[in-house]
Write a protein that holds these residues in place. Structure first.
Motif, PDB file in Angstrom:
ATOM      1  N   TYR A 141      42.538  54.131  43.643  1.00  0.00           N
ATOM      2  CA  TYR A 141      43.369  53.084  44.072  1.00  0.00           C
ATOM      3  C   TYR A 141      42.253  51.965  43.675  1.00  0.00           C
ATOM      4  O   TYR A 141      42.657  50.666  43.693  1.00  0.00           O
ATOM      5  N   ALA A 142      41.205  52.221  43.853  1.00  0.00           N
ATOM      6  CA  ALA A 142      40.019  51.227  43.747  1.00  0.00           C
ATOM      7  C   ALA A 142      40.132  50.379  42.284  1.00  0.00           C
ATOM      8  O   ALA A 142      39.548  49.474  41.913  1.00  0.00           O
ATOM      9  N   LYS A 143      40.572  51.086  41.135  1.00  0.00           N
ATOM     10  CA  LYS A 143      41.140  50.638  39.736  1.00  0.00           C
ATOM     11  C   LYS A 143      41.796  49.505  39.714  1.00  0.00           C
ATOM     12  O   LYS A 143      41.886  48.346  38.882  1.00  0.00           O
ATOM     13  N   THR A 144      42.698  49.224  40.727  1.00  0.00           N
ATOM     14  CA  THR A 144      43.609  48.274  40.778  1.00  0.00           C
ATOM     15  C   THR A 144      43.665  47.514  42.103  1.00  0.00           C
ATOM     16  O   THR A 144      44.411  46.312  42.152  1.00  0.00           O
ATOM     17  N   LEU A 145      43.004  47.856  43.079  1.00  0.00           N
ATOM     18  CA  LEU A 145      42.705  47.286  44.346  1.00  0.00           C
ATOM     19  C   LEU A 145      41.308  46.708  44.611  1.00  0.00           C
ATOM     20  O   LEU A 145      40.613  47.468  44.453  1.00  0.00           O
ATOM     21  N   PRO A 146      41.229  45.430  45.524  1.00  0.00           N
ATOM     22  CA  PRO A 146      39.881  45.025  45.833  1.00  0.00           C
ATOM     23  C   PRO A 146      39.414  45.923  47.028  1.00  0.00           C
ATOM     24  O   PRO A 146      39.387  45.561  48.058  1.00  0.00           O
TER      25      PRO A 146
END
Length: 294
Positions: free
Chosen positions: A249-254
């Motif tokens: 998820y860190a690929k698309t969320l801060p």
């Protein structure tokens, strides 16, 4: 003496309460059912139920037989299902119970190639086993239990499929994001989002906060991973999830993940099966596929 028929009758009596309804559920006449059970009581030398108005109530002897019925009848039905599938030329079915909320994304990676390799096998994933999966596995309601918290029993085999670190998740703009790991005291003023699981079964509480006699300012339950991490990214609170899931998820969320304590919390995902059934070809292949999927 005791036969499968008797066990089914006792189970029907317990479920329906009256002789008439029990007979209807078993597609028998009331007189036939009554006659058979009176014969059993004569053979046993003891009554197994007593009348309570129009209802029947099992006595101590009846409850003892019912306990046997609840344990044995699911095994009969499970074996009959397998034999029926063999007779029809079908491979079988694989019923998977989930005690790991964040594991659905991982499970999809396992299932996709498995379905291609085993087109004859039907897969059913059941979600209603939040820490009730052990009894479901023992009672033949599921064939595999996916869990990070195995409860070892002589009749079961828990196979580790992969290890991971349980991590704290915060917004990239959160003050804690500058740290490599957190202390229990760091979370005292935070809102913690978790899945709908009892706090004592959550690692963030059982292995971190509770031993330190600490807690969070507020604990909120969210059922879906996506919503939970959207809330974290928006700075509404923090969460604790498997590191591999957070990395996705860190690929698309801060968001950023931190160690929970200086040593971190190390976990494993296990597949629980009934002992001996891991040798069933399609079940064993699923275990193998899971062990090679990250």
């Amino acid at each position: 003496m005791l036969e499968r028929f008797h066990l089914e009758v006792l189970q029907a009596i317990k479920n329906h309460g009256t002789l008439t309804q029990a007979a209807e559920s078993l597609h028998l006449t009331q007189s036939a059912l009554s006659h058979s059970m009176k014969k059993l009581e004569t053979q046993l030398g003891t009554a197994i139920w007593q009348k309570d108005g129009r209802n029947l109530r099992l006595n101590a002897a009846g409850e003892r037989i019912l306990t046997l019925a609840n344990r044995v009848l699911p095994q009969f039905r499970h074996t009959e299902l397998l034999l029926s599938q063999i007779a029809k030329g079908e491979m079988g079915s694989l019923r998977i119970g989930m005690e790991c909320h964040p594991c659905y994304q991982w499970l999809l990676k396992v299932i996709a190639p498995y379905l291609e390799d085993w087109p004859e096998v039907d897969i059913d994933v059941r979600q209603a086993f939040q820490f009730g999966g052990l009894s479901a596995l023992l009672n033949y309601e599921i064939d595999i239990l996916v869990t990070p918290d195995p409860l070892f029993r002589p009749a079961l085999n828990f196979i580790p499929v992969f290890g991971y670190e349980h991590r704290l998740v915060v917004s990239a703009n959160h003050p804690l994001a500058q740290k490599d790991w957190v202390t229990p005291e760091d979370l005292a003023k935070e809102t913690l989002f978790t899945y709908p699981v009892e706090p004592q079964r959550l690692d963030i509480f059982s292995q971190f906060l509770t031993p330190a006699k600490c807690t969070v300012r507020q604990h909120k339950v969210i059922e879906t991973t996506e919503i939970m991490l959207q809330m974290v990214a928006a700075g509404r609170g923090i969460s604790a999830l498997p590191g591999w899931l957070v990395d996705e998820y860190a690929k698309t969320l801060p968001i950023k993940s931190l160690g929970i304590g200086e040593s971190g919390i190390q976990k494993d995902i296990y597949l629980g099966v009934r002992k001996g059934e891991e040798s069933i070809s399609y079940l064993g292949e699923f275990i193998s596929q899971a062990q090679h999927t990250r």
